[in-house]
Design a protein around this motif. Structure first.
Motif, short mmCIF file in Angstrom:
data_model
loop_
_atom_site.label_atom_id
_atom_site.label_comp_id
_atom_site.label_asym_id
_atom_site.label_seq_id
_atom_site.Cartn_x
_atom_site.Cartn_y
_atom_site.Cartn_z
N GLU A 111 26.09 -97.42 18.46
CA GLU A 111 27.44 -97.74 17.99
C GLU A 111 28.50 -97.51 19.06
O GLU A 111 29.66 -97.82 18.85
CB GLU A 111 27.78 -96.87 16.77
CG GLU A 111 26.90 -97.13 15.56
CD GLU A 111 27.28 -96.23 14.40
OE1 GLU A 111 28.11 -96.65 13.58
OE2 GLU A 111 26.75 -95.11 14.32
N GLY A 112 28.08 -96.91 20.22
CA GLY A 112 29.04 -96.65 21.29
C GLY A 112 29.82 -95.37 21.10
O GLY A 112 31.00 -95.30 21.46
N LEU A 113 29.17 -94.32 20.56
CA LEU A 113 29.82 -93.05 20.33
C LEU A 113 29.00 -91.93 20.94
O LEU A 113 27.77 -91.97 20.93
CB LEU A 113 29.98 -92.79 18.82
CG LEU A 113 30.80 -93.82 18.02
CD1 LEU A 113 30.72 -93.49 16.54
CD2 LEU A 113 32.25 -93.85 18.49
N ALA A 119 34.38 -92.75 22.50
CA ALA A 119 33.79 -94.05 22.82
C ALA A 119 33.07 -93.99 24.16
O ALA A 119 33.59 -93.46 25.15
CB ALA A 119 34.89 -95.11 22.86
#
Length: 613
Positions: A111-113, A119
């Motif tokens: 999810e890009g976390l 982020a």
């Protein structure tokens, strides 16, 4: 002389008596002993079951631990979800091995976390390690389950080959997350669950939402073997079912060509997000009814309580006649007037009707008066044709009278004779009207559908998510549970094989059903011709419950029998316009009645039954 021996009674002496137990004493003792031993035996059995349950649980924990160790010994790619049944010492164990690929936030998620929620670049190799959950359950003794969890990591560098991710979000229409707290397991799924199916991978598994991220569940899954092959169904108690579809699925007998919500397609190294908005389901109580009912002023002349004025009139046991002017002759004329008739609720004056006997040379005429603020006046012929001359044939149609002008009525009967040895007789009279009260319509079948669709067919016709047929019960009600918030449409109203029409001004559609409510809604129905029959006891005007009411017309092939309800009512609709109907009424302890009648428009008929003497 002989001497008596001292200390011995030659006549009387005591013998010892031996006593035993009676039969009743033996039975009572046996019963008491049985009760004691049954309690001891029951306790012994309980101890055995507790010991066996403890052994079964110990064995289940051992099995779970053993399966985890076995899976740790497999190659990373061979660690997959599995299920088997094992019997040990007569106990059958159901062993579920649930394997879920886990995306560790340490190197960023797909999810890009990162672990702090910041982020980062999406992790294209999300299968960092596998979470293993072994669930061992059994039904013997008291039943139970044992659950152990562990993790397994690959011995080589992760590549993410063949893996993607699915992110499921659940919320209500206000944006509040919807949690599903049941644990992960193989199907069959519990009441609250997210069910994921993929026939190509033989996947059929149940999940809950993340306890640390309410309303969210992220799953690392094998990439799709074909488009739209991951089916999602979300089940939660008190909420409607939501699900995805693929082209070719069958829903309520229709083949979906283009689904509204497609099954997800999982692509390698990519995240597929999907959001479901669900609100609490509702209950809807539908009532089918007419917009009107009826009432009346009625007098069978058992006394003078409903007579306001009379002249040269004699009342005797339910009969009105001319009074006698001498022992052998009657007065040549006389009249009576009713009390004022003021309906408490009225939408339409209906009929004035009576029952009388007029021999040759005798006559009775009837007139209708209305009240003003100061006096009574005869209703003019322009509003009630023939009233000035007087009516001689029953019934008289009053439906054209303006209820705002004619709020209060009075009726007069003028009796006359040309032969003073004869008199006409009046037995009863009635003025009826329709009011604004509802009349329940029983046993009406209808269709209800919502606005929401699951897709379209090959001809681009909508396939509605909710479309069902129901029937109202004998009281005119139908309760539907578990409906989701939507706009609902009602159609196809059928009763006794005939179609009814919906009064759209009083029952506008669509009907908007709000979420989480219990609501009632009345469907006001109409037909071109109908008949409402109300059966009463003539002596007290109380409704007669359970009377058999049959309406038939041989020429039309119509023959329907109904039973009066607690209000003494029976409703016939739809009907055809005809003057050749016959109404037959029977009730226990009452005289039977047969009444010829005409049906045109919406008709109201009160029938009075007389009890046996």
């Amino acid at each position: 002389m002989r001497k008596k021996k001292q200390g011995i009674n030659p006549i009387f002496f005591n013998r010892p008596v031996k006593k035993g137990f009676t039969l009743i004493e033996v039975l009572v003792a046996t019963l008491l002993i049985s009760i004691v031993f049954l309690g001891i035996f029951g306790g012994f059995q309980l101890v055995i079951k507790v010991v066996a349950q403890s052994k079964a649980k110990t064995q289940a924990v051992y099995l779970a631990s053993q399966k985890i160790e076995e899976m740790r010994g497999l190659n990373f790619s061979e660690i997959v979800t599995n299920q088997e049944n094992i019997t040990i010492n007569g106990v059958n164990y159901d062993v579920e091995m649930l394997v879920e690929d886990f995306d560790d936030c340490a190197d960023g998620t797909i999810e890009g976390l990162d672990c702090s929620g910041g982020a980062v670049l999406p992790d294209t190799a999300p299968n960092d390690y596998k979470k293993i959950k072994v669930r061992v359950s059994w039904q013997s003794f008291f039943g139970g389950e044992a659950i152990l969890s562990s993790y397994a990591a690959s011995g080589t560098l992760e590549t993410g080959e063949g893996k993607g991710a699915l992110r499921i979000s659940l919320s209500d229409s206000s944006g509040q997350p919807i949690e599903i707290l049941s644990g992960d397991q193989l199907s069959p799924c519990p009441t609250d669950s997210i069910n994921i199916k993929n026939e190509g991978y033989d996947l059929d598994q149940c999940y809950g939402t993340d306890t640390n991220n309410p309303g969210i569940r992220v799953l690392i899954l094998d990439k799709s073997l074909e488009p739209d092959d991951y089916k999602i169904s979300v089940l939660k108690s008190g909420y409607p079912l939501v699900e995805t579809f693929r082209s070719g699925d069958i829903y309520n007998g229709s083949v979906i060509s283009t689904p509204s919500r497609k099954n997800p397609t999982i692509t390698e190294g990519e995240l597929y997000p999907i959001t479901f908005i669900i609100d609490p389901s509702s209950n809807l109580d539908i009532k089918t009814a007419l917009t009107w009912n009826g009432d009346s002023f009625f007098d069978s002349f058992l006394n003078q309580s409903k007579i306001s004025e009379s002249e040269n009139i004699y009342l005797n046991n339910g009969e009105i006649s001319l009074a006698t002017s001498s022992p052998v002759s009657y007065f040549s004329s006389g009249h009576i007037e009713s009390n004022s008739i003021i309906p408490s609720q009225i939408t339409e004056w209906y009929k004035f009707e009576w029952s009388d006997l007029k021999e040759i040379d005798t006559n009775i005429t009837y007139k209708v008066f209305y009240a003003t603020s100061s006096s009574w006046f005869l209703i003019s012929d322009s509003d009630l044709p023939g009233n000035s001359e007087g009516f001689g044939v029953s019934p008289v149609d009053l439906s054209q009278l303006n209820i705002n002008k004619y709020k209060e009525l009075k009726i007069r009967a003028s009796l006359s004779t040309n032969d003073i040895t004869k008199t006409p007789l009046l037995y009863e009279w009635r003025v009826s009207w329709k009011n604004g009260q509802e009349t329940a319509i029983s046993n009406v079948s209808f269709n209800i559908r919502g606005d929401k669709i699951v897709g379209t067919d090959v001809n681009e016709n909508s396939i509605y998510k909710y479309s069902k047929n129901f029937s109202s019960d004998s009281s005119g009600h139908k309760v539907m549970s578990g409906l989701e918030t939507d706009n609902y449409y009602f159609s196809n109203f059928i009763r006794n094989g005939g179609a009814l029409n919906l009064n759209n001004s009083l029952s506008p559609i669509p009907f908007n059903l709000l979420s989480g409510t219990s609501t009632s809604y009345t469907l006001y129905l109409e037909s071109d011709n109908s008949l409402l029959v109300k059966v009463k006891d003539v002596s007290n005007l109380e409704p007669v419950f359970g009377a058999g009411v049959r309406l038939f017309n041989q020429g039309l092939g119509y023959d329907v029998s109904l039973t009066t309800d607690g209000l003494g009512e029976a409703l016939f609709l739809p009907l055809q316009n005809s003057s050749n109907y016959t109404l037959n009424i029977r009730a226990q302890n009452y005289y039977e009645r047969n009444i010829p009648l005409s049906v045109s428009g919406n008709n109201y008929k009160e029938v009075d039954l007389e009890r046996y003497e």
